[in-house]
Design an enzyme around this catalytic site. Structure first.
Site, PDB file in Angstrom:
ATOM      1  N   CYS A   1      27.957  12.190 -11.376  1.00  0.00           N
ATOM      2  CA  CYS A   1      28.116  13.496 -12.014  1.00  0.00           C
ATOM      3  C   CYS A   1      27.527  14.567 -11.091  1.00  0.00           C
ATOM      4  O   CYS A   1      26.370  14.452 -10.675  1.00  0.00           O
ATOM      5  CB  CYS A   1      27.408  13.519 -13.368  1.00  0.00           C
ATOM      6  SG  CYS A   1      27.409  15.161 -14.138  1.00  0.00           S
TER       7      CYS A   1
ATOM      8  N   ASP B   1      28.638   7.869 -13.126  1.00  0.00           N
ATOM      9  CA  ASP B   1      29.749   7.859 -14.077  1.00  0.00           C
ATOM     10  C   ASP B   1      30.527   6.567 -13.869  1.00  0.00           C
ATOM     11  O   ASP B   1      30.715   6.123 -12.730  1.00  0.00           O
ATOM     12  CB  ASP B   1      30.683   9.053 -13.843  1.00  0.00           C
ATOM     13  CG  ASP B   1      30.079  10.364 -14.310  1.00  0.00           C
ATOM     14  OD1 ASP B   1      29.424  10.370 -15.364  1.00  0.00           O
ATOM     15  OD2 ASP B   1      30.284  11.381 -13.625  1.00  0.00           O
TER      16      ASP B   1
ATOM     17  N   VAL C   1      51.233   0.630  -1.718  1.00  0.00           N
ATOM     18  CA  VAL C   1      49.851   0.675  -1.246  1.00  0.00           C
ATOM     19  C   VAL C   1      49.284  -0.741  -1.155  1.00  0.00           C
ATOM     20  O   VAL C   1      49.544  -1.594  -2.011  1.00  0.00           O
ATOM     21  CB  VAL C   1      48.967   1.582  -2.138  1.00  0.00           C
ATOM     22  CG1 VAL C   1      48.744   0.976  -3.521  1.00  0.00           C
ATOM     23  CG2 VAL C   1      47.648   1.897  -1.459  1.00  0.00           C
ATOM     24  N   GLU C   2      48.538  -0.983  -0.093  1.00  0.00           N
ATOM     25  CA  GLU C   2      47.885  -2.266   0.115  1.00  0.00           C
ATOM     26  C   GLU C   2      46.565  -2.238  -0.664  1.00  0.00           C
ATOM     27  O   GLU C   2      45.785  -1.296  -0.543  1.00  0.00           O
ATOM     28  CB  GLU C   2      47.651  -2.468   1.623  1.00  0.00           C
ATOM     29  CG  GLU C   2      47.225  -3.865   2.003  1.00  0.00           C
ATOM     30  CD  GLU C   2      45.746  -4.086   1.809  1.00  0.00           C
ATOM     31  OE1 GLU C   2      45.387  -5.186   1.344  1.00  0.00           O
ATOM     32  OE2 GLU C   2      44.936  -3.173   2.097  1.00  0.00           O
TER      33      GLU C   2
ATOM     34  N   GLU D   1      38.060  15.436 -13.505  1.00  0.00           N
ATOM     35  CA  GLU D   1      39.358  16.064 -13.256  1.00  0.00           C
ATOM     36  C   GLU D   1      39.669  16.100 -11.758  1.00  0.00           C
ATOM     37  O   GLU D   1      40.814  15.897 -11.345  1.00  0.00           O
ATOM     38  CB  GLU D   1      39.371  17.494 -13.826  1.00  0.00           C
ATOM     39  CG  GLU D   1      39.163  17.569 -15.333  1.00  0.00           C
ATOM     40  CD  GLU D   1      37.708  17.435 -15.790  1.00  0.00           C
ATOM     41  OE1 GLU D   1      37.502  17.373 -17.016  1.00  0.00           O
ATOM     42  OE2 GLU D   1      36.774  17.382 -14.950  1.00  0.00           O
TER      43      GLU D   1
END
Length: 116
Positions: free
Chosen positions: A31, A38, A53-54, A73
């Protein structure tokens, strides 16, 4: 975060729309206000175009967030921006679900391309 960590491989079925779902139930960050950790779950759903994606590289990419002071966000949108720039998928949604802090949970979702 270092999107250069992300590696891709060729999609062997580029003529077919199919969905890949990746879930990381052990995501951690910090945070930026309290400096407390978090904990969350990251869900990525995408329809690949020419590449996928690997997963090992994605794991190391996620670890870049571990000590970063960053809002939920911003994490969600950064992951979407980095993955779409590397993969150029047909469609992608990133959902982040955050563990309770002070009795409140939060879920953030973002989709690309944006619906008009």
């Amino acid at each position: 975060m270092k999107k250069e960590i992300l590696e891709v491989f060729d999609n062997t079925f580029p003529g077919r729309d199919y969905t890949i779902e990746i879930v990381n139930p052990e995501f951690t960050s910090v945070c930026p206000i309290t400096a407390l950790p978090d904990f969350g779950t990251i869900i990525i759903r995408y329809i690949p175009d020419k590449s996928c994606v690997e997963l090992k590289s994605l794991k190391y990419y996620f670890l870049e967030f571990r000590n970063a002071g960053i809002f939920y966000e911003n994490i969600t949108n950064t992951i979407l921006d980095d993955l779409t720039s590397v993969l150029q998928p047909r469609e992608m949604t990133v959902i982040t679900q955050w563990k309770a802090r002070g009795g409140i949970t939060e879920t953030v979702s973002v989709t690309w391309p944006q619906k008009q």
